[in-house]
Motif scaffolding. Structure first.
Motif, PDB file in Angstrom:
ATOM      1  N   MET A   1       0.666  -1.005   0.122  1.00 30.25           N
ATOM      2  CA  MET A   1       0.151  -0.168   0.208  1.00 30.25           C
ATOM      3  C   MET A   1       0.834   1.284   0.025  1.00 30.25           C
ATOM      4  O   MET A   1       2.069   1.385   0.735  1.00 30.25           O
ATOM      5  N   ASN A   2       0.522   1.881  -1.003  1.00 32.95           N
ATOM      6  CA  ASN A   2       1.104   3.164  -1.292  1.00 32.95           C
ATOM      7  C   ASN A   2       0.946   4.529  -0.467  1.00 32.95           C
ATOM      8  O   ASN A   2       1.610   5.348  -0.166  1.00 32.95           O
ATOM      9  N   ILE A   3       0.279   4.858   0.116  1.00 36.42           N
ATOM     10  CA  ILE A   3      -0.455   5.614   1.293  1.00 36.42           C
ATOM     11  C   ILE A   3      -0.340   5.435   2.844  1.00 36.42           C
ATOM     12  O   ILE A   3      -0.628   4.171   3.668  1.00 36.42           O
ATOM     13  N   LYS A   4      -0.093   6.730   3.197  1.00 35.96           N
ATOM     14  CA  LYS A   4       0.230   5.881   5.161  1.00 35.96           C
ATOM     15  C   LYS A   4      -0.101   7.161   5.683  1.00 35.96           C
ATOM     16  O   LYS A   4      -0.436   7.979   5.560  1.00 35.96           O
ATOM     17  N   LYS A   5       0.362   6.906   6.990  1.00 36.88           N
ATOM     18  CA  LYS A   5      -0.614   7.806   8.438  1.00 36.88           C
ATOM     19  C   LYS A   5       0.407   9.238   8.009  1.00 36.88           C
ATOM     20  O   LYS A   5       1.621   8.681   7.706  1.00 36.88           O
ATOM     21  N   ASP A   6      -0.847  10.500   7.966  1.00 38.19           N
ATOM     22  CA  ASP A   6      -0.019  11.953   7.761  1.00 38.19           C
ATOM     23  C   ASP A   6       0.131  12.257   6.055  1.00 38.19           C
ATOM     24  O   ASP A   6       0.237  13.054   5.936  1.00 38.19           O
ATOM     25  N   ASP A   7      -0.330  11.105   4.794  1.00 37.79           N
ATOM     26  CA  ASP A   7      -0.420  11.536   4.158  1.00 37.79           C
ATOM     27  C   ASP A   7      -1.368  12.510   3.689  1.00 37.79           C
ATOM     28  O   ASP A   7      -2.473  12.594   4.001  1.00 37.79           O
ATOM     29  N   THR A   8      -1.398  14.191   2.940  1.00 36.96           N
ATOM     30  CA  THR A   8      -2.386  14.415   3.065  1.00 36.96           C
ATOM     31  C   THR A   8      -2.874  13.240   0.924  1.00 36.96           C
ATOM     32  O   THR A   8      -2.194  13.258   0.060  1.00 36.96           O
ATOM     33  N   VAL A   9      -4.494  13.640   0.554  1.00 35.08           N
ATOM     34  CA  VAL A   9      -4.365  12.513  -0.650  1.00 35.08           C
ATOM     35  C   VAL A   9      -6.172  13.213  -0.904  1.00 35.08           C
ATOM     36  O   VAL A   9      -6.688  13.611  -0.476  1.00 35.08           O
ATOM     37  N   LEU A  10      -6.143  12.814  -1.829  1.00 33.70           N
ATOM     38  CA  LEU A  10      -7.318  13.625  -2.983  1.00 33.70           C
ATOM     39  C   LEU A  10      -7.506  12.420  -3.082  1.00 33.70           C
ATOM     40  O   LEU A  10      -7.703  11.404  -3.536  1.00 33.70           O
ATOM     41  N   VAL A  11      -9.484  12.605  -2.961  1.00 35.70           N
ATOM     42  CA  VAL A  11     -10.619  11.504  -3.025  1.00 35.70           C
ATOM     43  C   VAL A  11     -10.863  11.299  -4.672  1.00 35.70           C
ATOM     44  O   VAL A  11     -11.541  12.379  -4.870  1.00 35.70           O
ATOM     45  N   ILE A  12     -11.372  10.554  -5.444  1.00 35.94           N
ATOM     46  CA  ILE A  12     -11.177  10.322  -6.707  1.00 35.94           C
ATOM     47  C   ILE A  12     -12.163   9.653  -7.130  1.00 35.94           C
ATOM     48  O   ILE A  12     -12.241  10.095  -8.275  1.00 35.94           O
ATOM     49  N   SER A  13     -12.858   9.309  -6.514  1.00 35.22           N
ATOM     50  CA  SER A  13     -14.892   8.441  -6.763  1.00 35.22           C
ATOM     51  C   SER A  13     -15.621   8.400  -5.235  1.00 35.22           C
ATOM     52  O   SER A  13     -14.401   7.987  -4.173  1.00 35.22           O
TER      53      SER A  13
END
Length: 101
Positions: A1-13
């Motif tokens: 899994m490439n996403i970790k805690k404290d990352d900022t993400v954009l919801v795409i769906s």
């Protein structure tokens, strides 16, 4: 899994498409994450002797495939690649080529 805690993400769906938020918790075994302000669910808390009844709003988990990493330097969503530097695996932004951690 490439996403970790404290990352900022954009919801795409999904119902919260387009929202940005910080990852509060990552659950690699189920490939889900909890994002601040996304997938807010209503929980009804019963009254007890010590606490009054209340309605709580809390974030629910979403699948990691429904989000993209938000690159602060490029100010855009980007995919994440991997590279090895000095024998250590590092995450790399595909858009800018910069090392993320």
């Amino acid at each position: 899994m490439n996403i970790k805690k404290d990352d900022t993400v954009l919801v795409i769906s999904g119902k919260d498409k387009g929202k940005r938020g910080k990852v509060l918790k990552a659950m690699p075994k189920t490939e889900q994450i909890i994002v601040e302000g996304v997938n807010v669910q209503t929980k009804h808390q019963k009254q007890t002797r010590k606490a009054a009844a209340e309605i709580k709003h809390q974030e629910g988990p979403i699948h990691v495939s429904n989000v993209m990493y938000w690159d602060k330097n490029a100010k855009a969503p980007t995919r994440i690649g991997h590279t090895v530097q000095n024998g250590q695996k590092k995450r790399v932004s595909r858009k800018t080529g910069q090392v993320l951690d």
